[in-house]
Design an enzyme around this catalytic site. Sequence first.
Site, PDB file in Angstrom:
ATOM      1  N   ARG A 150       4.037   0.930  -6.664  1.00 56.82           N
ATOM      2  CA  ARG A 150       3.921  -0.064  -5.584  1.00 56.82           C
ATOM      3  C   ARG A 150       2.757  -1.024  -5.825  1.00 56.82           C
ATOM      4  NH1 ARG A 150       6.482   2.011  -0.825  1.00 56.82           N
ATOM      5  NH2 ARG A 150       4.997   1.024   0.590  1.00 56.82           N
ATOM      6  N   CYS A 156       0.841  -1.199   0.000  1.00 55.82           N
ATOM      7  CA  CYS A 156       0.000   0.000   0.000  1.00 55.82           C
ATOM      8  C   CYS A 156       0.875   1.249   0.000  1.00 55.82           C
ATOM      9  CB  CYS A 156      -0.881   0.008   1.246  1.00 55.82           C
ATOM     10  SG  CYS A 156      -1.885  -1.476   1.396  1.00 55.82           S
ATOM     11  N   ASN A 174      -0.379   0.677   5.997  1.00 53.48           N
ATOM     12  CA  ASN A 174       0.363  -0.208   5.101  1.00 53.48           C
ATOM     13  C   ASN A 174       0.988  -1.271   5.988  1.00 53.48           C
ATOM     14  OD1 ASN A 174       1.809  -1.403   3.011  1.00 53.48           O
ATOM     15  ND2 ASN A 174       3.585  -0.076   3.330  1.00 53.48           N
ATOM     16  N   GLY A 175       0.817  -2.548   5.656  1.00 57.61           N
ATOM     17  CA  GLY A 175       1.400  -3.632   6.459  1.00 57.61           C
ATOM     18  C   GLY A 175       0.351  -4.683   6.752  1.00 57.61           C
ATOM     19  N   GLU A 212      17.147 -21.562 -13.366  1.00 58.08           N
ATOM     20  CA  GLU A 212      16.692 -20.181 -13.137  1.00 58.08           C
ATOM     21  C   GLU A 212      17.808 -19.199 -13.452  1.00 58.08           C
ATOM     22  OE1 GLU A 212      14.071 -18.695 -12.953  1.00 58.08           O
ATOM     23  OE2 GLU A 212      14.491 -16.755 -12.032  1.00 58.08           O
ATOM     24  N   TRP A 271      -3.131  -2.134  -1.637  1.00 58.18           N
ATOM     25  CA  TRP A 271      -2.739  -3.392  -2.305  1.00 58.18           C
ATOM     26  C   TRP A 271      -3.390  -4.481  -1.453  1.00 58.18           C
ATOM     27  CZ3 TRP A 271       0.181  -5.225  -6.396  1.00 58.18           C
ATOM     28  CH2 TRP A 271       0.669  -6.521  -6.314  1.00 58.18           C
ATOM     29  N   HIS A 318      26.554 -36.848 -21.035  1.00 58.76           N
ATOM     30  CA  HIS A 318      25.599 -37.398 -22.015  1.00 58.76           C
ATOM     31  C   HIS A 318      25.342 -36.408 -23.144  1.00 58.76           C
ATOM     32  CE1 HIS A 318      24.955 -40.656 -19.204  1.00 58.76           C
ATOM     33  NE2 HIS A 318      24.853 -39.739 -18.249  1.00 58.76           N
ATOM     34  N   GLU A 370      17.212 -13.868 -20.479  1.00 57.89           N
ATOM     35  CA  GLU A 370      16.065 -12.969 -20.720  1.00 57.89           C
ATOM     36  C   GLU A 370      16.427 -11.505 -20.552  1.00 57.89           C
ATOM     37  OE1 GLU A 370      12.639 -13.280 -18.198  1.00 57.89           O
ATOM     38  OE2 GLU A 370      13.813 -13.815 -16.473  1.00 57.89           O
ATOM     39  N   LYS A 420      17.481 -16.160 -16.148  1.00 62.63           N
ATOM     40  CA  LYS A 420      17.782 -14.761 -15.814  1.00 62.63           C
ATOM     41  C   LYS A 420      18.764 -14.173 -16.821  1.00 62.63           C
ATOM     42  CE  LYS A 420      15.082 -13.672 -13.636  1.00 62.63           C
ATOM     43  NZ  LYS A 420      14.153 -14.722 -13.632  1.00 62.63           N
ATOM     44  N   LYS A 479       5.523  -8.548 -18.648  1.00 57.06           N
ATOM     45  CA  LYS A 479       5.566  -8.978 -17.241  1.00 57.06           C
ATOM     46  C   LYS A 479       4.519 -10.058 -16.992  1.00 57.06           C
ATOM     47  CE  LYS A 479       6.833  -9.081 -13.000  1.00 57.06           C
ATOM     48  NZ  LYS A 479       8.113  -9.754 -12.685  1.00 57.06           N
TER      49      LYS A 479
HETATM   50  C1  AGP Z   1      10.484 -14.639 -15.193  1.00 55.35           C
HETATM   51  O1  AGP Z   1      11.727 -13.939 -15.082  1.00 55.35           O
HETATM   52  C2  AGP Z   1       9.815 -14.401 -16.509  1.00 55.35           C
HETATM   53  N1  AGP Z   1       9.520 -13.020 -16.631  1.00 55.35           N
HETATM   54  C3  AGP Z   1       8.672 -15.346 -16.817  1.00 55.35           C
HETATM   55  O2  AGP Z   1       9.269 -16.593 -17.072  1.00 55.35           O
HETATM   56  C4  AGP Z   1       7.581 -15.557 -15.736  1.00 55.35           C
HETATM   57  O3  AGP Z   1       8.131 -16.264 -14.651  1.00 55.35           O
HETATM   58  C5  AGP Z   1       6.463 -16.410 -16.355  1.00 55.35           C
HETATM   59  O4  AGP Z   1       5.895 -15.671 -17.410  1.00 55.35           O
HETATM   60  C6  AGP Z   1       5.380 -16.799 -15.346  1.00 55.35           C
HETATM   61  O5  AGP Z   1       4.741 -15.645 -14.872  1.00 55.35           O
HETATM   62  P1  AGP Z   1       3.798 -15.775 -13.572  1.00 55.35           P
HETATM   63  O6  AGP Z   1       4.674 -16.221 -12.453  1.00 55.35           O
HETATM   64  O7  AGP Z   1       3.234 -14.413 -13.368  1.00 55.35           O
HETATM   65  O8  AGP Z   1       2.743 -16.799 -13.876  1.00 55.35           O
END
Ligand code: AGP
Length: 606
Positions: free
Chosen positions: A28, A2, A99-100, A479, A75, A502, A486, A483, A601
């Site tokens: 936020r 929030c 907020n909290g 992961e 939020w 392999h 992407e 990172k 996103k």
């Molecule tokens: C993560 O760095 C990516 N932006 C992407 O893989 C993301 O994790 C994926 O689109 C899933 O999104 P969500 O967790 O909102 O479902």
Amino acid sequence: MCGIVGCTTHGAEVVGGLIESLKRLEYRGYDSAGIAAQTPTGIGIVRRVGKIRELESHLLTEPLHSSTAIGHTRWATHGRPTEANAHPHRCGKLVVVHNGIIENYLELRQELGDAVFQSETDTEVVAHLVAKLWNGDLAATVRLAVGRLEGSFALALMHEDMPDLIVAARRDSPLVIGVGDAAHWLASDVPALLPWTRRVIYLEDGDVAELRPDTLRVTDTSGKVQQRDIVEISWSAEMAEKGGYAHFMLKEIHEQPTTVANALLGRIAEKSGLVTLEGLNIDDDTLRTLRRVSIVACGTSWHAAQVGRFLIEQDSGLPVEVDYASEAIYREPLLGRDDLLIAISQSGETADTRAALRRGREAGAHTLVICNVAGSSMARDSTNVLLTYAGPEIGVASTKAFMGQLTVLSLLALKLGAVRGRLTDDVMRQRLHELKTLPHAIEAALRTSDEARSIAGELAAARDALFIGRGVNYPIALEGALKLKEISYIHAEGYPAGEMKHGPIALIDAQMPVIAVATRSATYPIMAGNVEEARSRAARVIAVVSEGDDRVARAAWRTLVVPAVPENLSPLVNIVPLQLLAYWTAVARNADVDQPRNLAKTVTVQ
Ligand code: AGP
């Protein structure tokens, strides 16, 4: 998270300015907004669900003329995003914004027995509690009231009988005061103050502040005056939104110790060894009879699911399957009432994950959503929701949300293990202690940033990279690769280290950096062998190692040293240097860190 704003001055109109300040806090994340303003006829309140513009357009037709007011963006955590749940909340002549998370709000609601509540929120309890303790002095009463609150809060209150006074209090949720000429402002974060002043005072935990146009008094909860320095902010407004960091992603990486603490808040009782997961509405008997867990997710959330698989199988003995949601929706779900289907999603809007969740529910499985957005489609559609409380994640590349997911999965694994009789009370107490102290290890892991930045200077020239790990850290290799690819656009692959012979070992030469997750674990000796194999084929190995490591460090080109933690918690520490490595490599390549090309996103289409 929030957002709170406030201003008290002489004679000038403040409501329009507070709307502008609320807009500076939109990053936020929020789903409703409201303003309370002192007027000659009492405190006027306007609240609207949705964006600030909804509030603004109402105020254009029915303005609130005031020189002392507070505002809020909500939020949603406790209670859906509705006008009744929006802040400010009122009790008689009192209004409050918050907020909290007030962890003991249910007990306080019971204690306030005859109070009539207008909302589902934890916040409204504060207004009624202050009214119950009222002694004629707003600041003194707030000092009494905050002593009864458990959990985290940033509060701002006003009372109709004190038209130029705002009282603020904080514990674990930030509050900043802006110092002007014959005016004082209040905000959750600096960006909201910059249009009006660059002179700020950061309130500290336990502070209770009394803001009047010409005076400011800060005390602790006992009433003892506290001296707080004025800081001159040199940041630009844009930098201020990022808390002084160059990118949201870097800010969010550094928020991760707090993310873990927030995800644990109100859910663990270390002394008794109990885990309480509000939002998991499946009774213990049903949890005992479960025969299988299936997890669906995409991207980084799928990597969290892979870590969750290790944790849940190890602690509960339940077999766990993990599936890409985009694959699961094209297969027969083969799920039933003895199965638990978990959907993991930061946004709660990913189309493939929503579809897989729906199919599992239709097949009769118990369903559970692990999500970061309370008002999202998946959170709203599900009877079992565990929020990660990471706060809005602005950077497209997920970091702190991933950390929140791993924290919640750790709690769920412990809960299942305890309920199914596999973890004794003593083991639970030990495991909860380890979880509670984890933020310190993550803080230490953040100190690899300079080394990661130095390595990135050379990694930035690579065309390809290979990430390897084993066991619970194999998903961390995946992961780390995601990172890097992407945000820096370097082609990167994650692989189980045991698969090197392999095929992938054919790729290794001096042009193929190998990033190895080789911290202290049951698989350390064989991981060290993998590092030495890569090294003997001229690869530059960048190894994430535990403090005191000597064997891998000898073979590696560069090391990123993190504290040794229990193996089941090592993913939450080991991912940090890989996030930083990806970040600094992207910076070195002048890539658009927060908004990488082609990415969104939230992927709301299949
Ligand atoms: C993560 O760095 C990516 N932006 C992407 O893989 C993301 O994790 C994926 O689109 C899933 O999104 P969500 O967790 O909102 O479902």
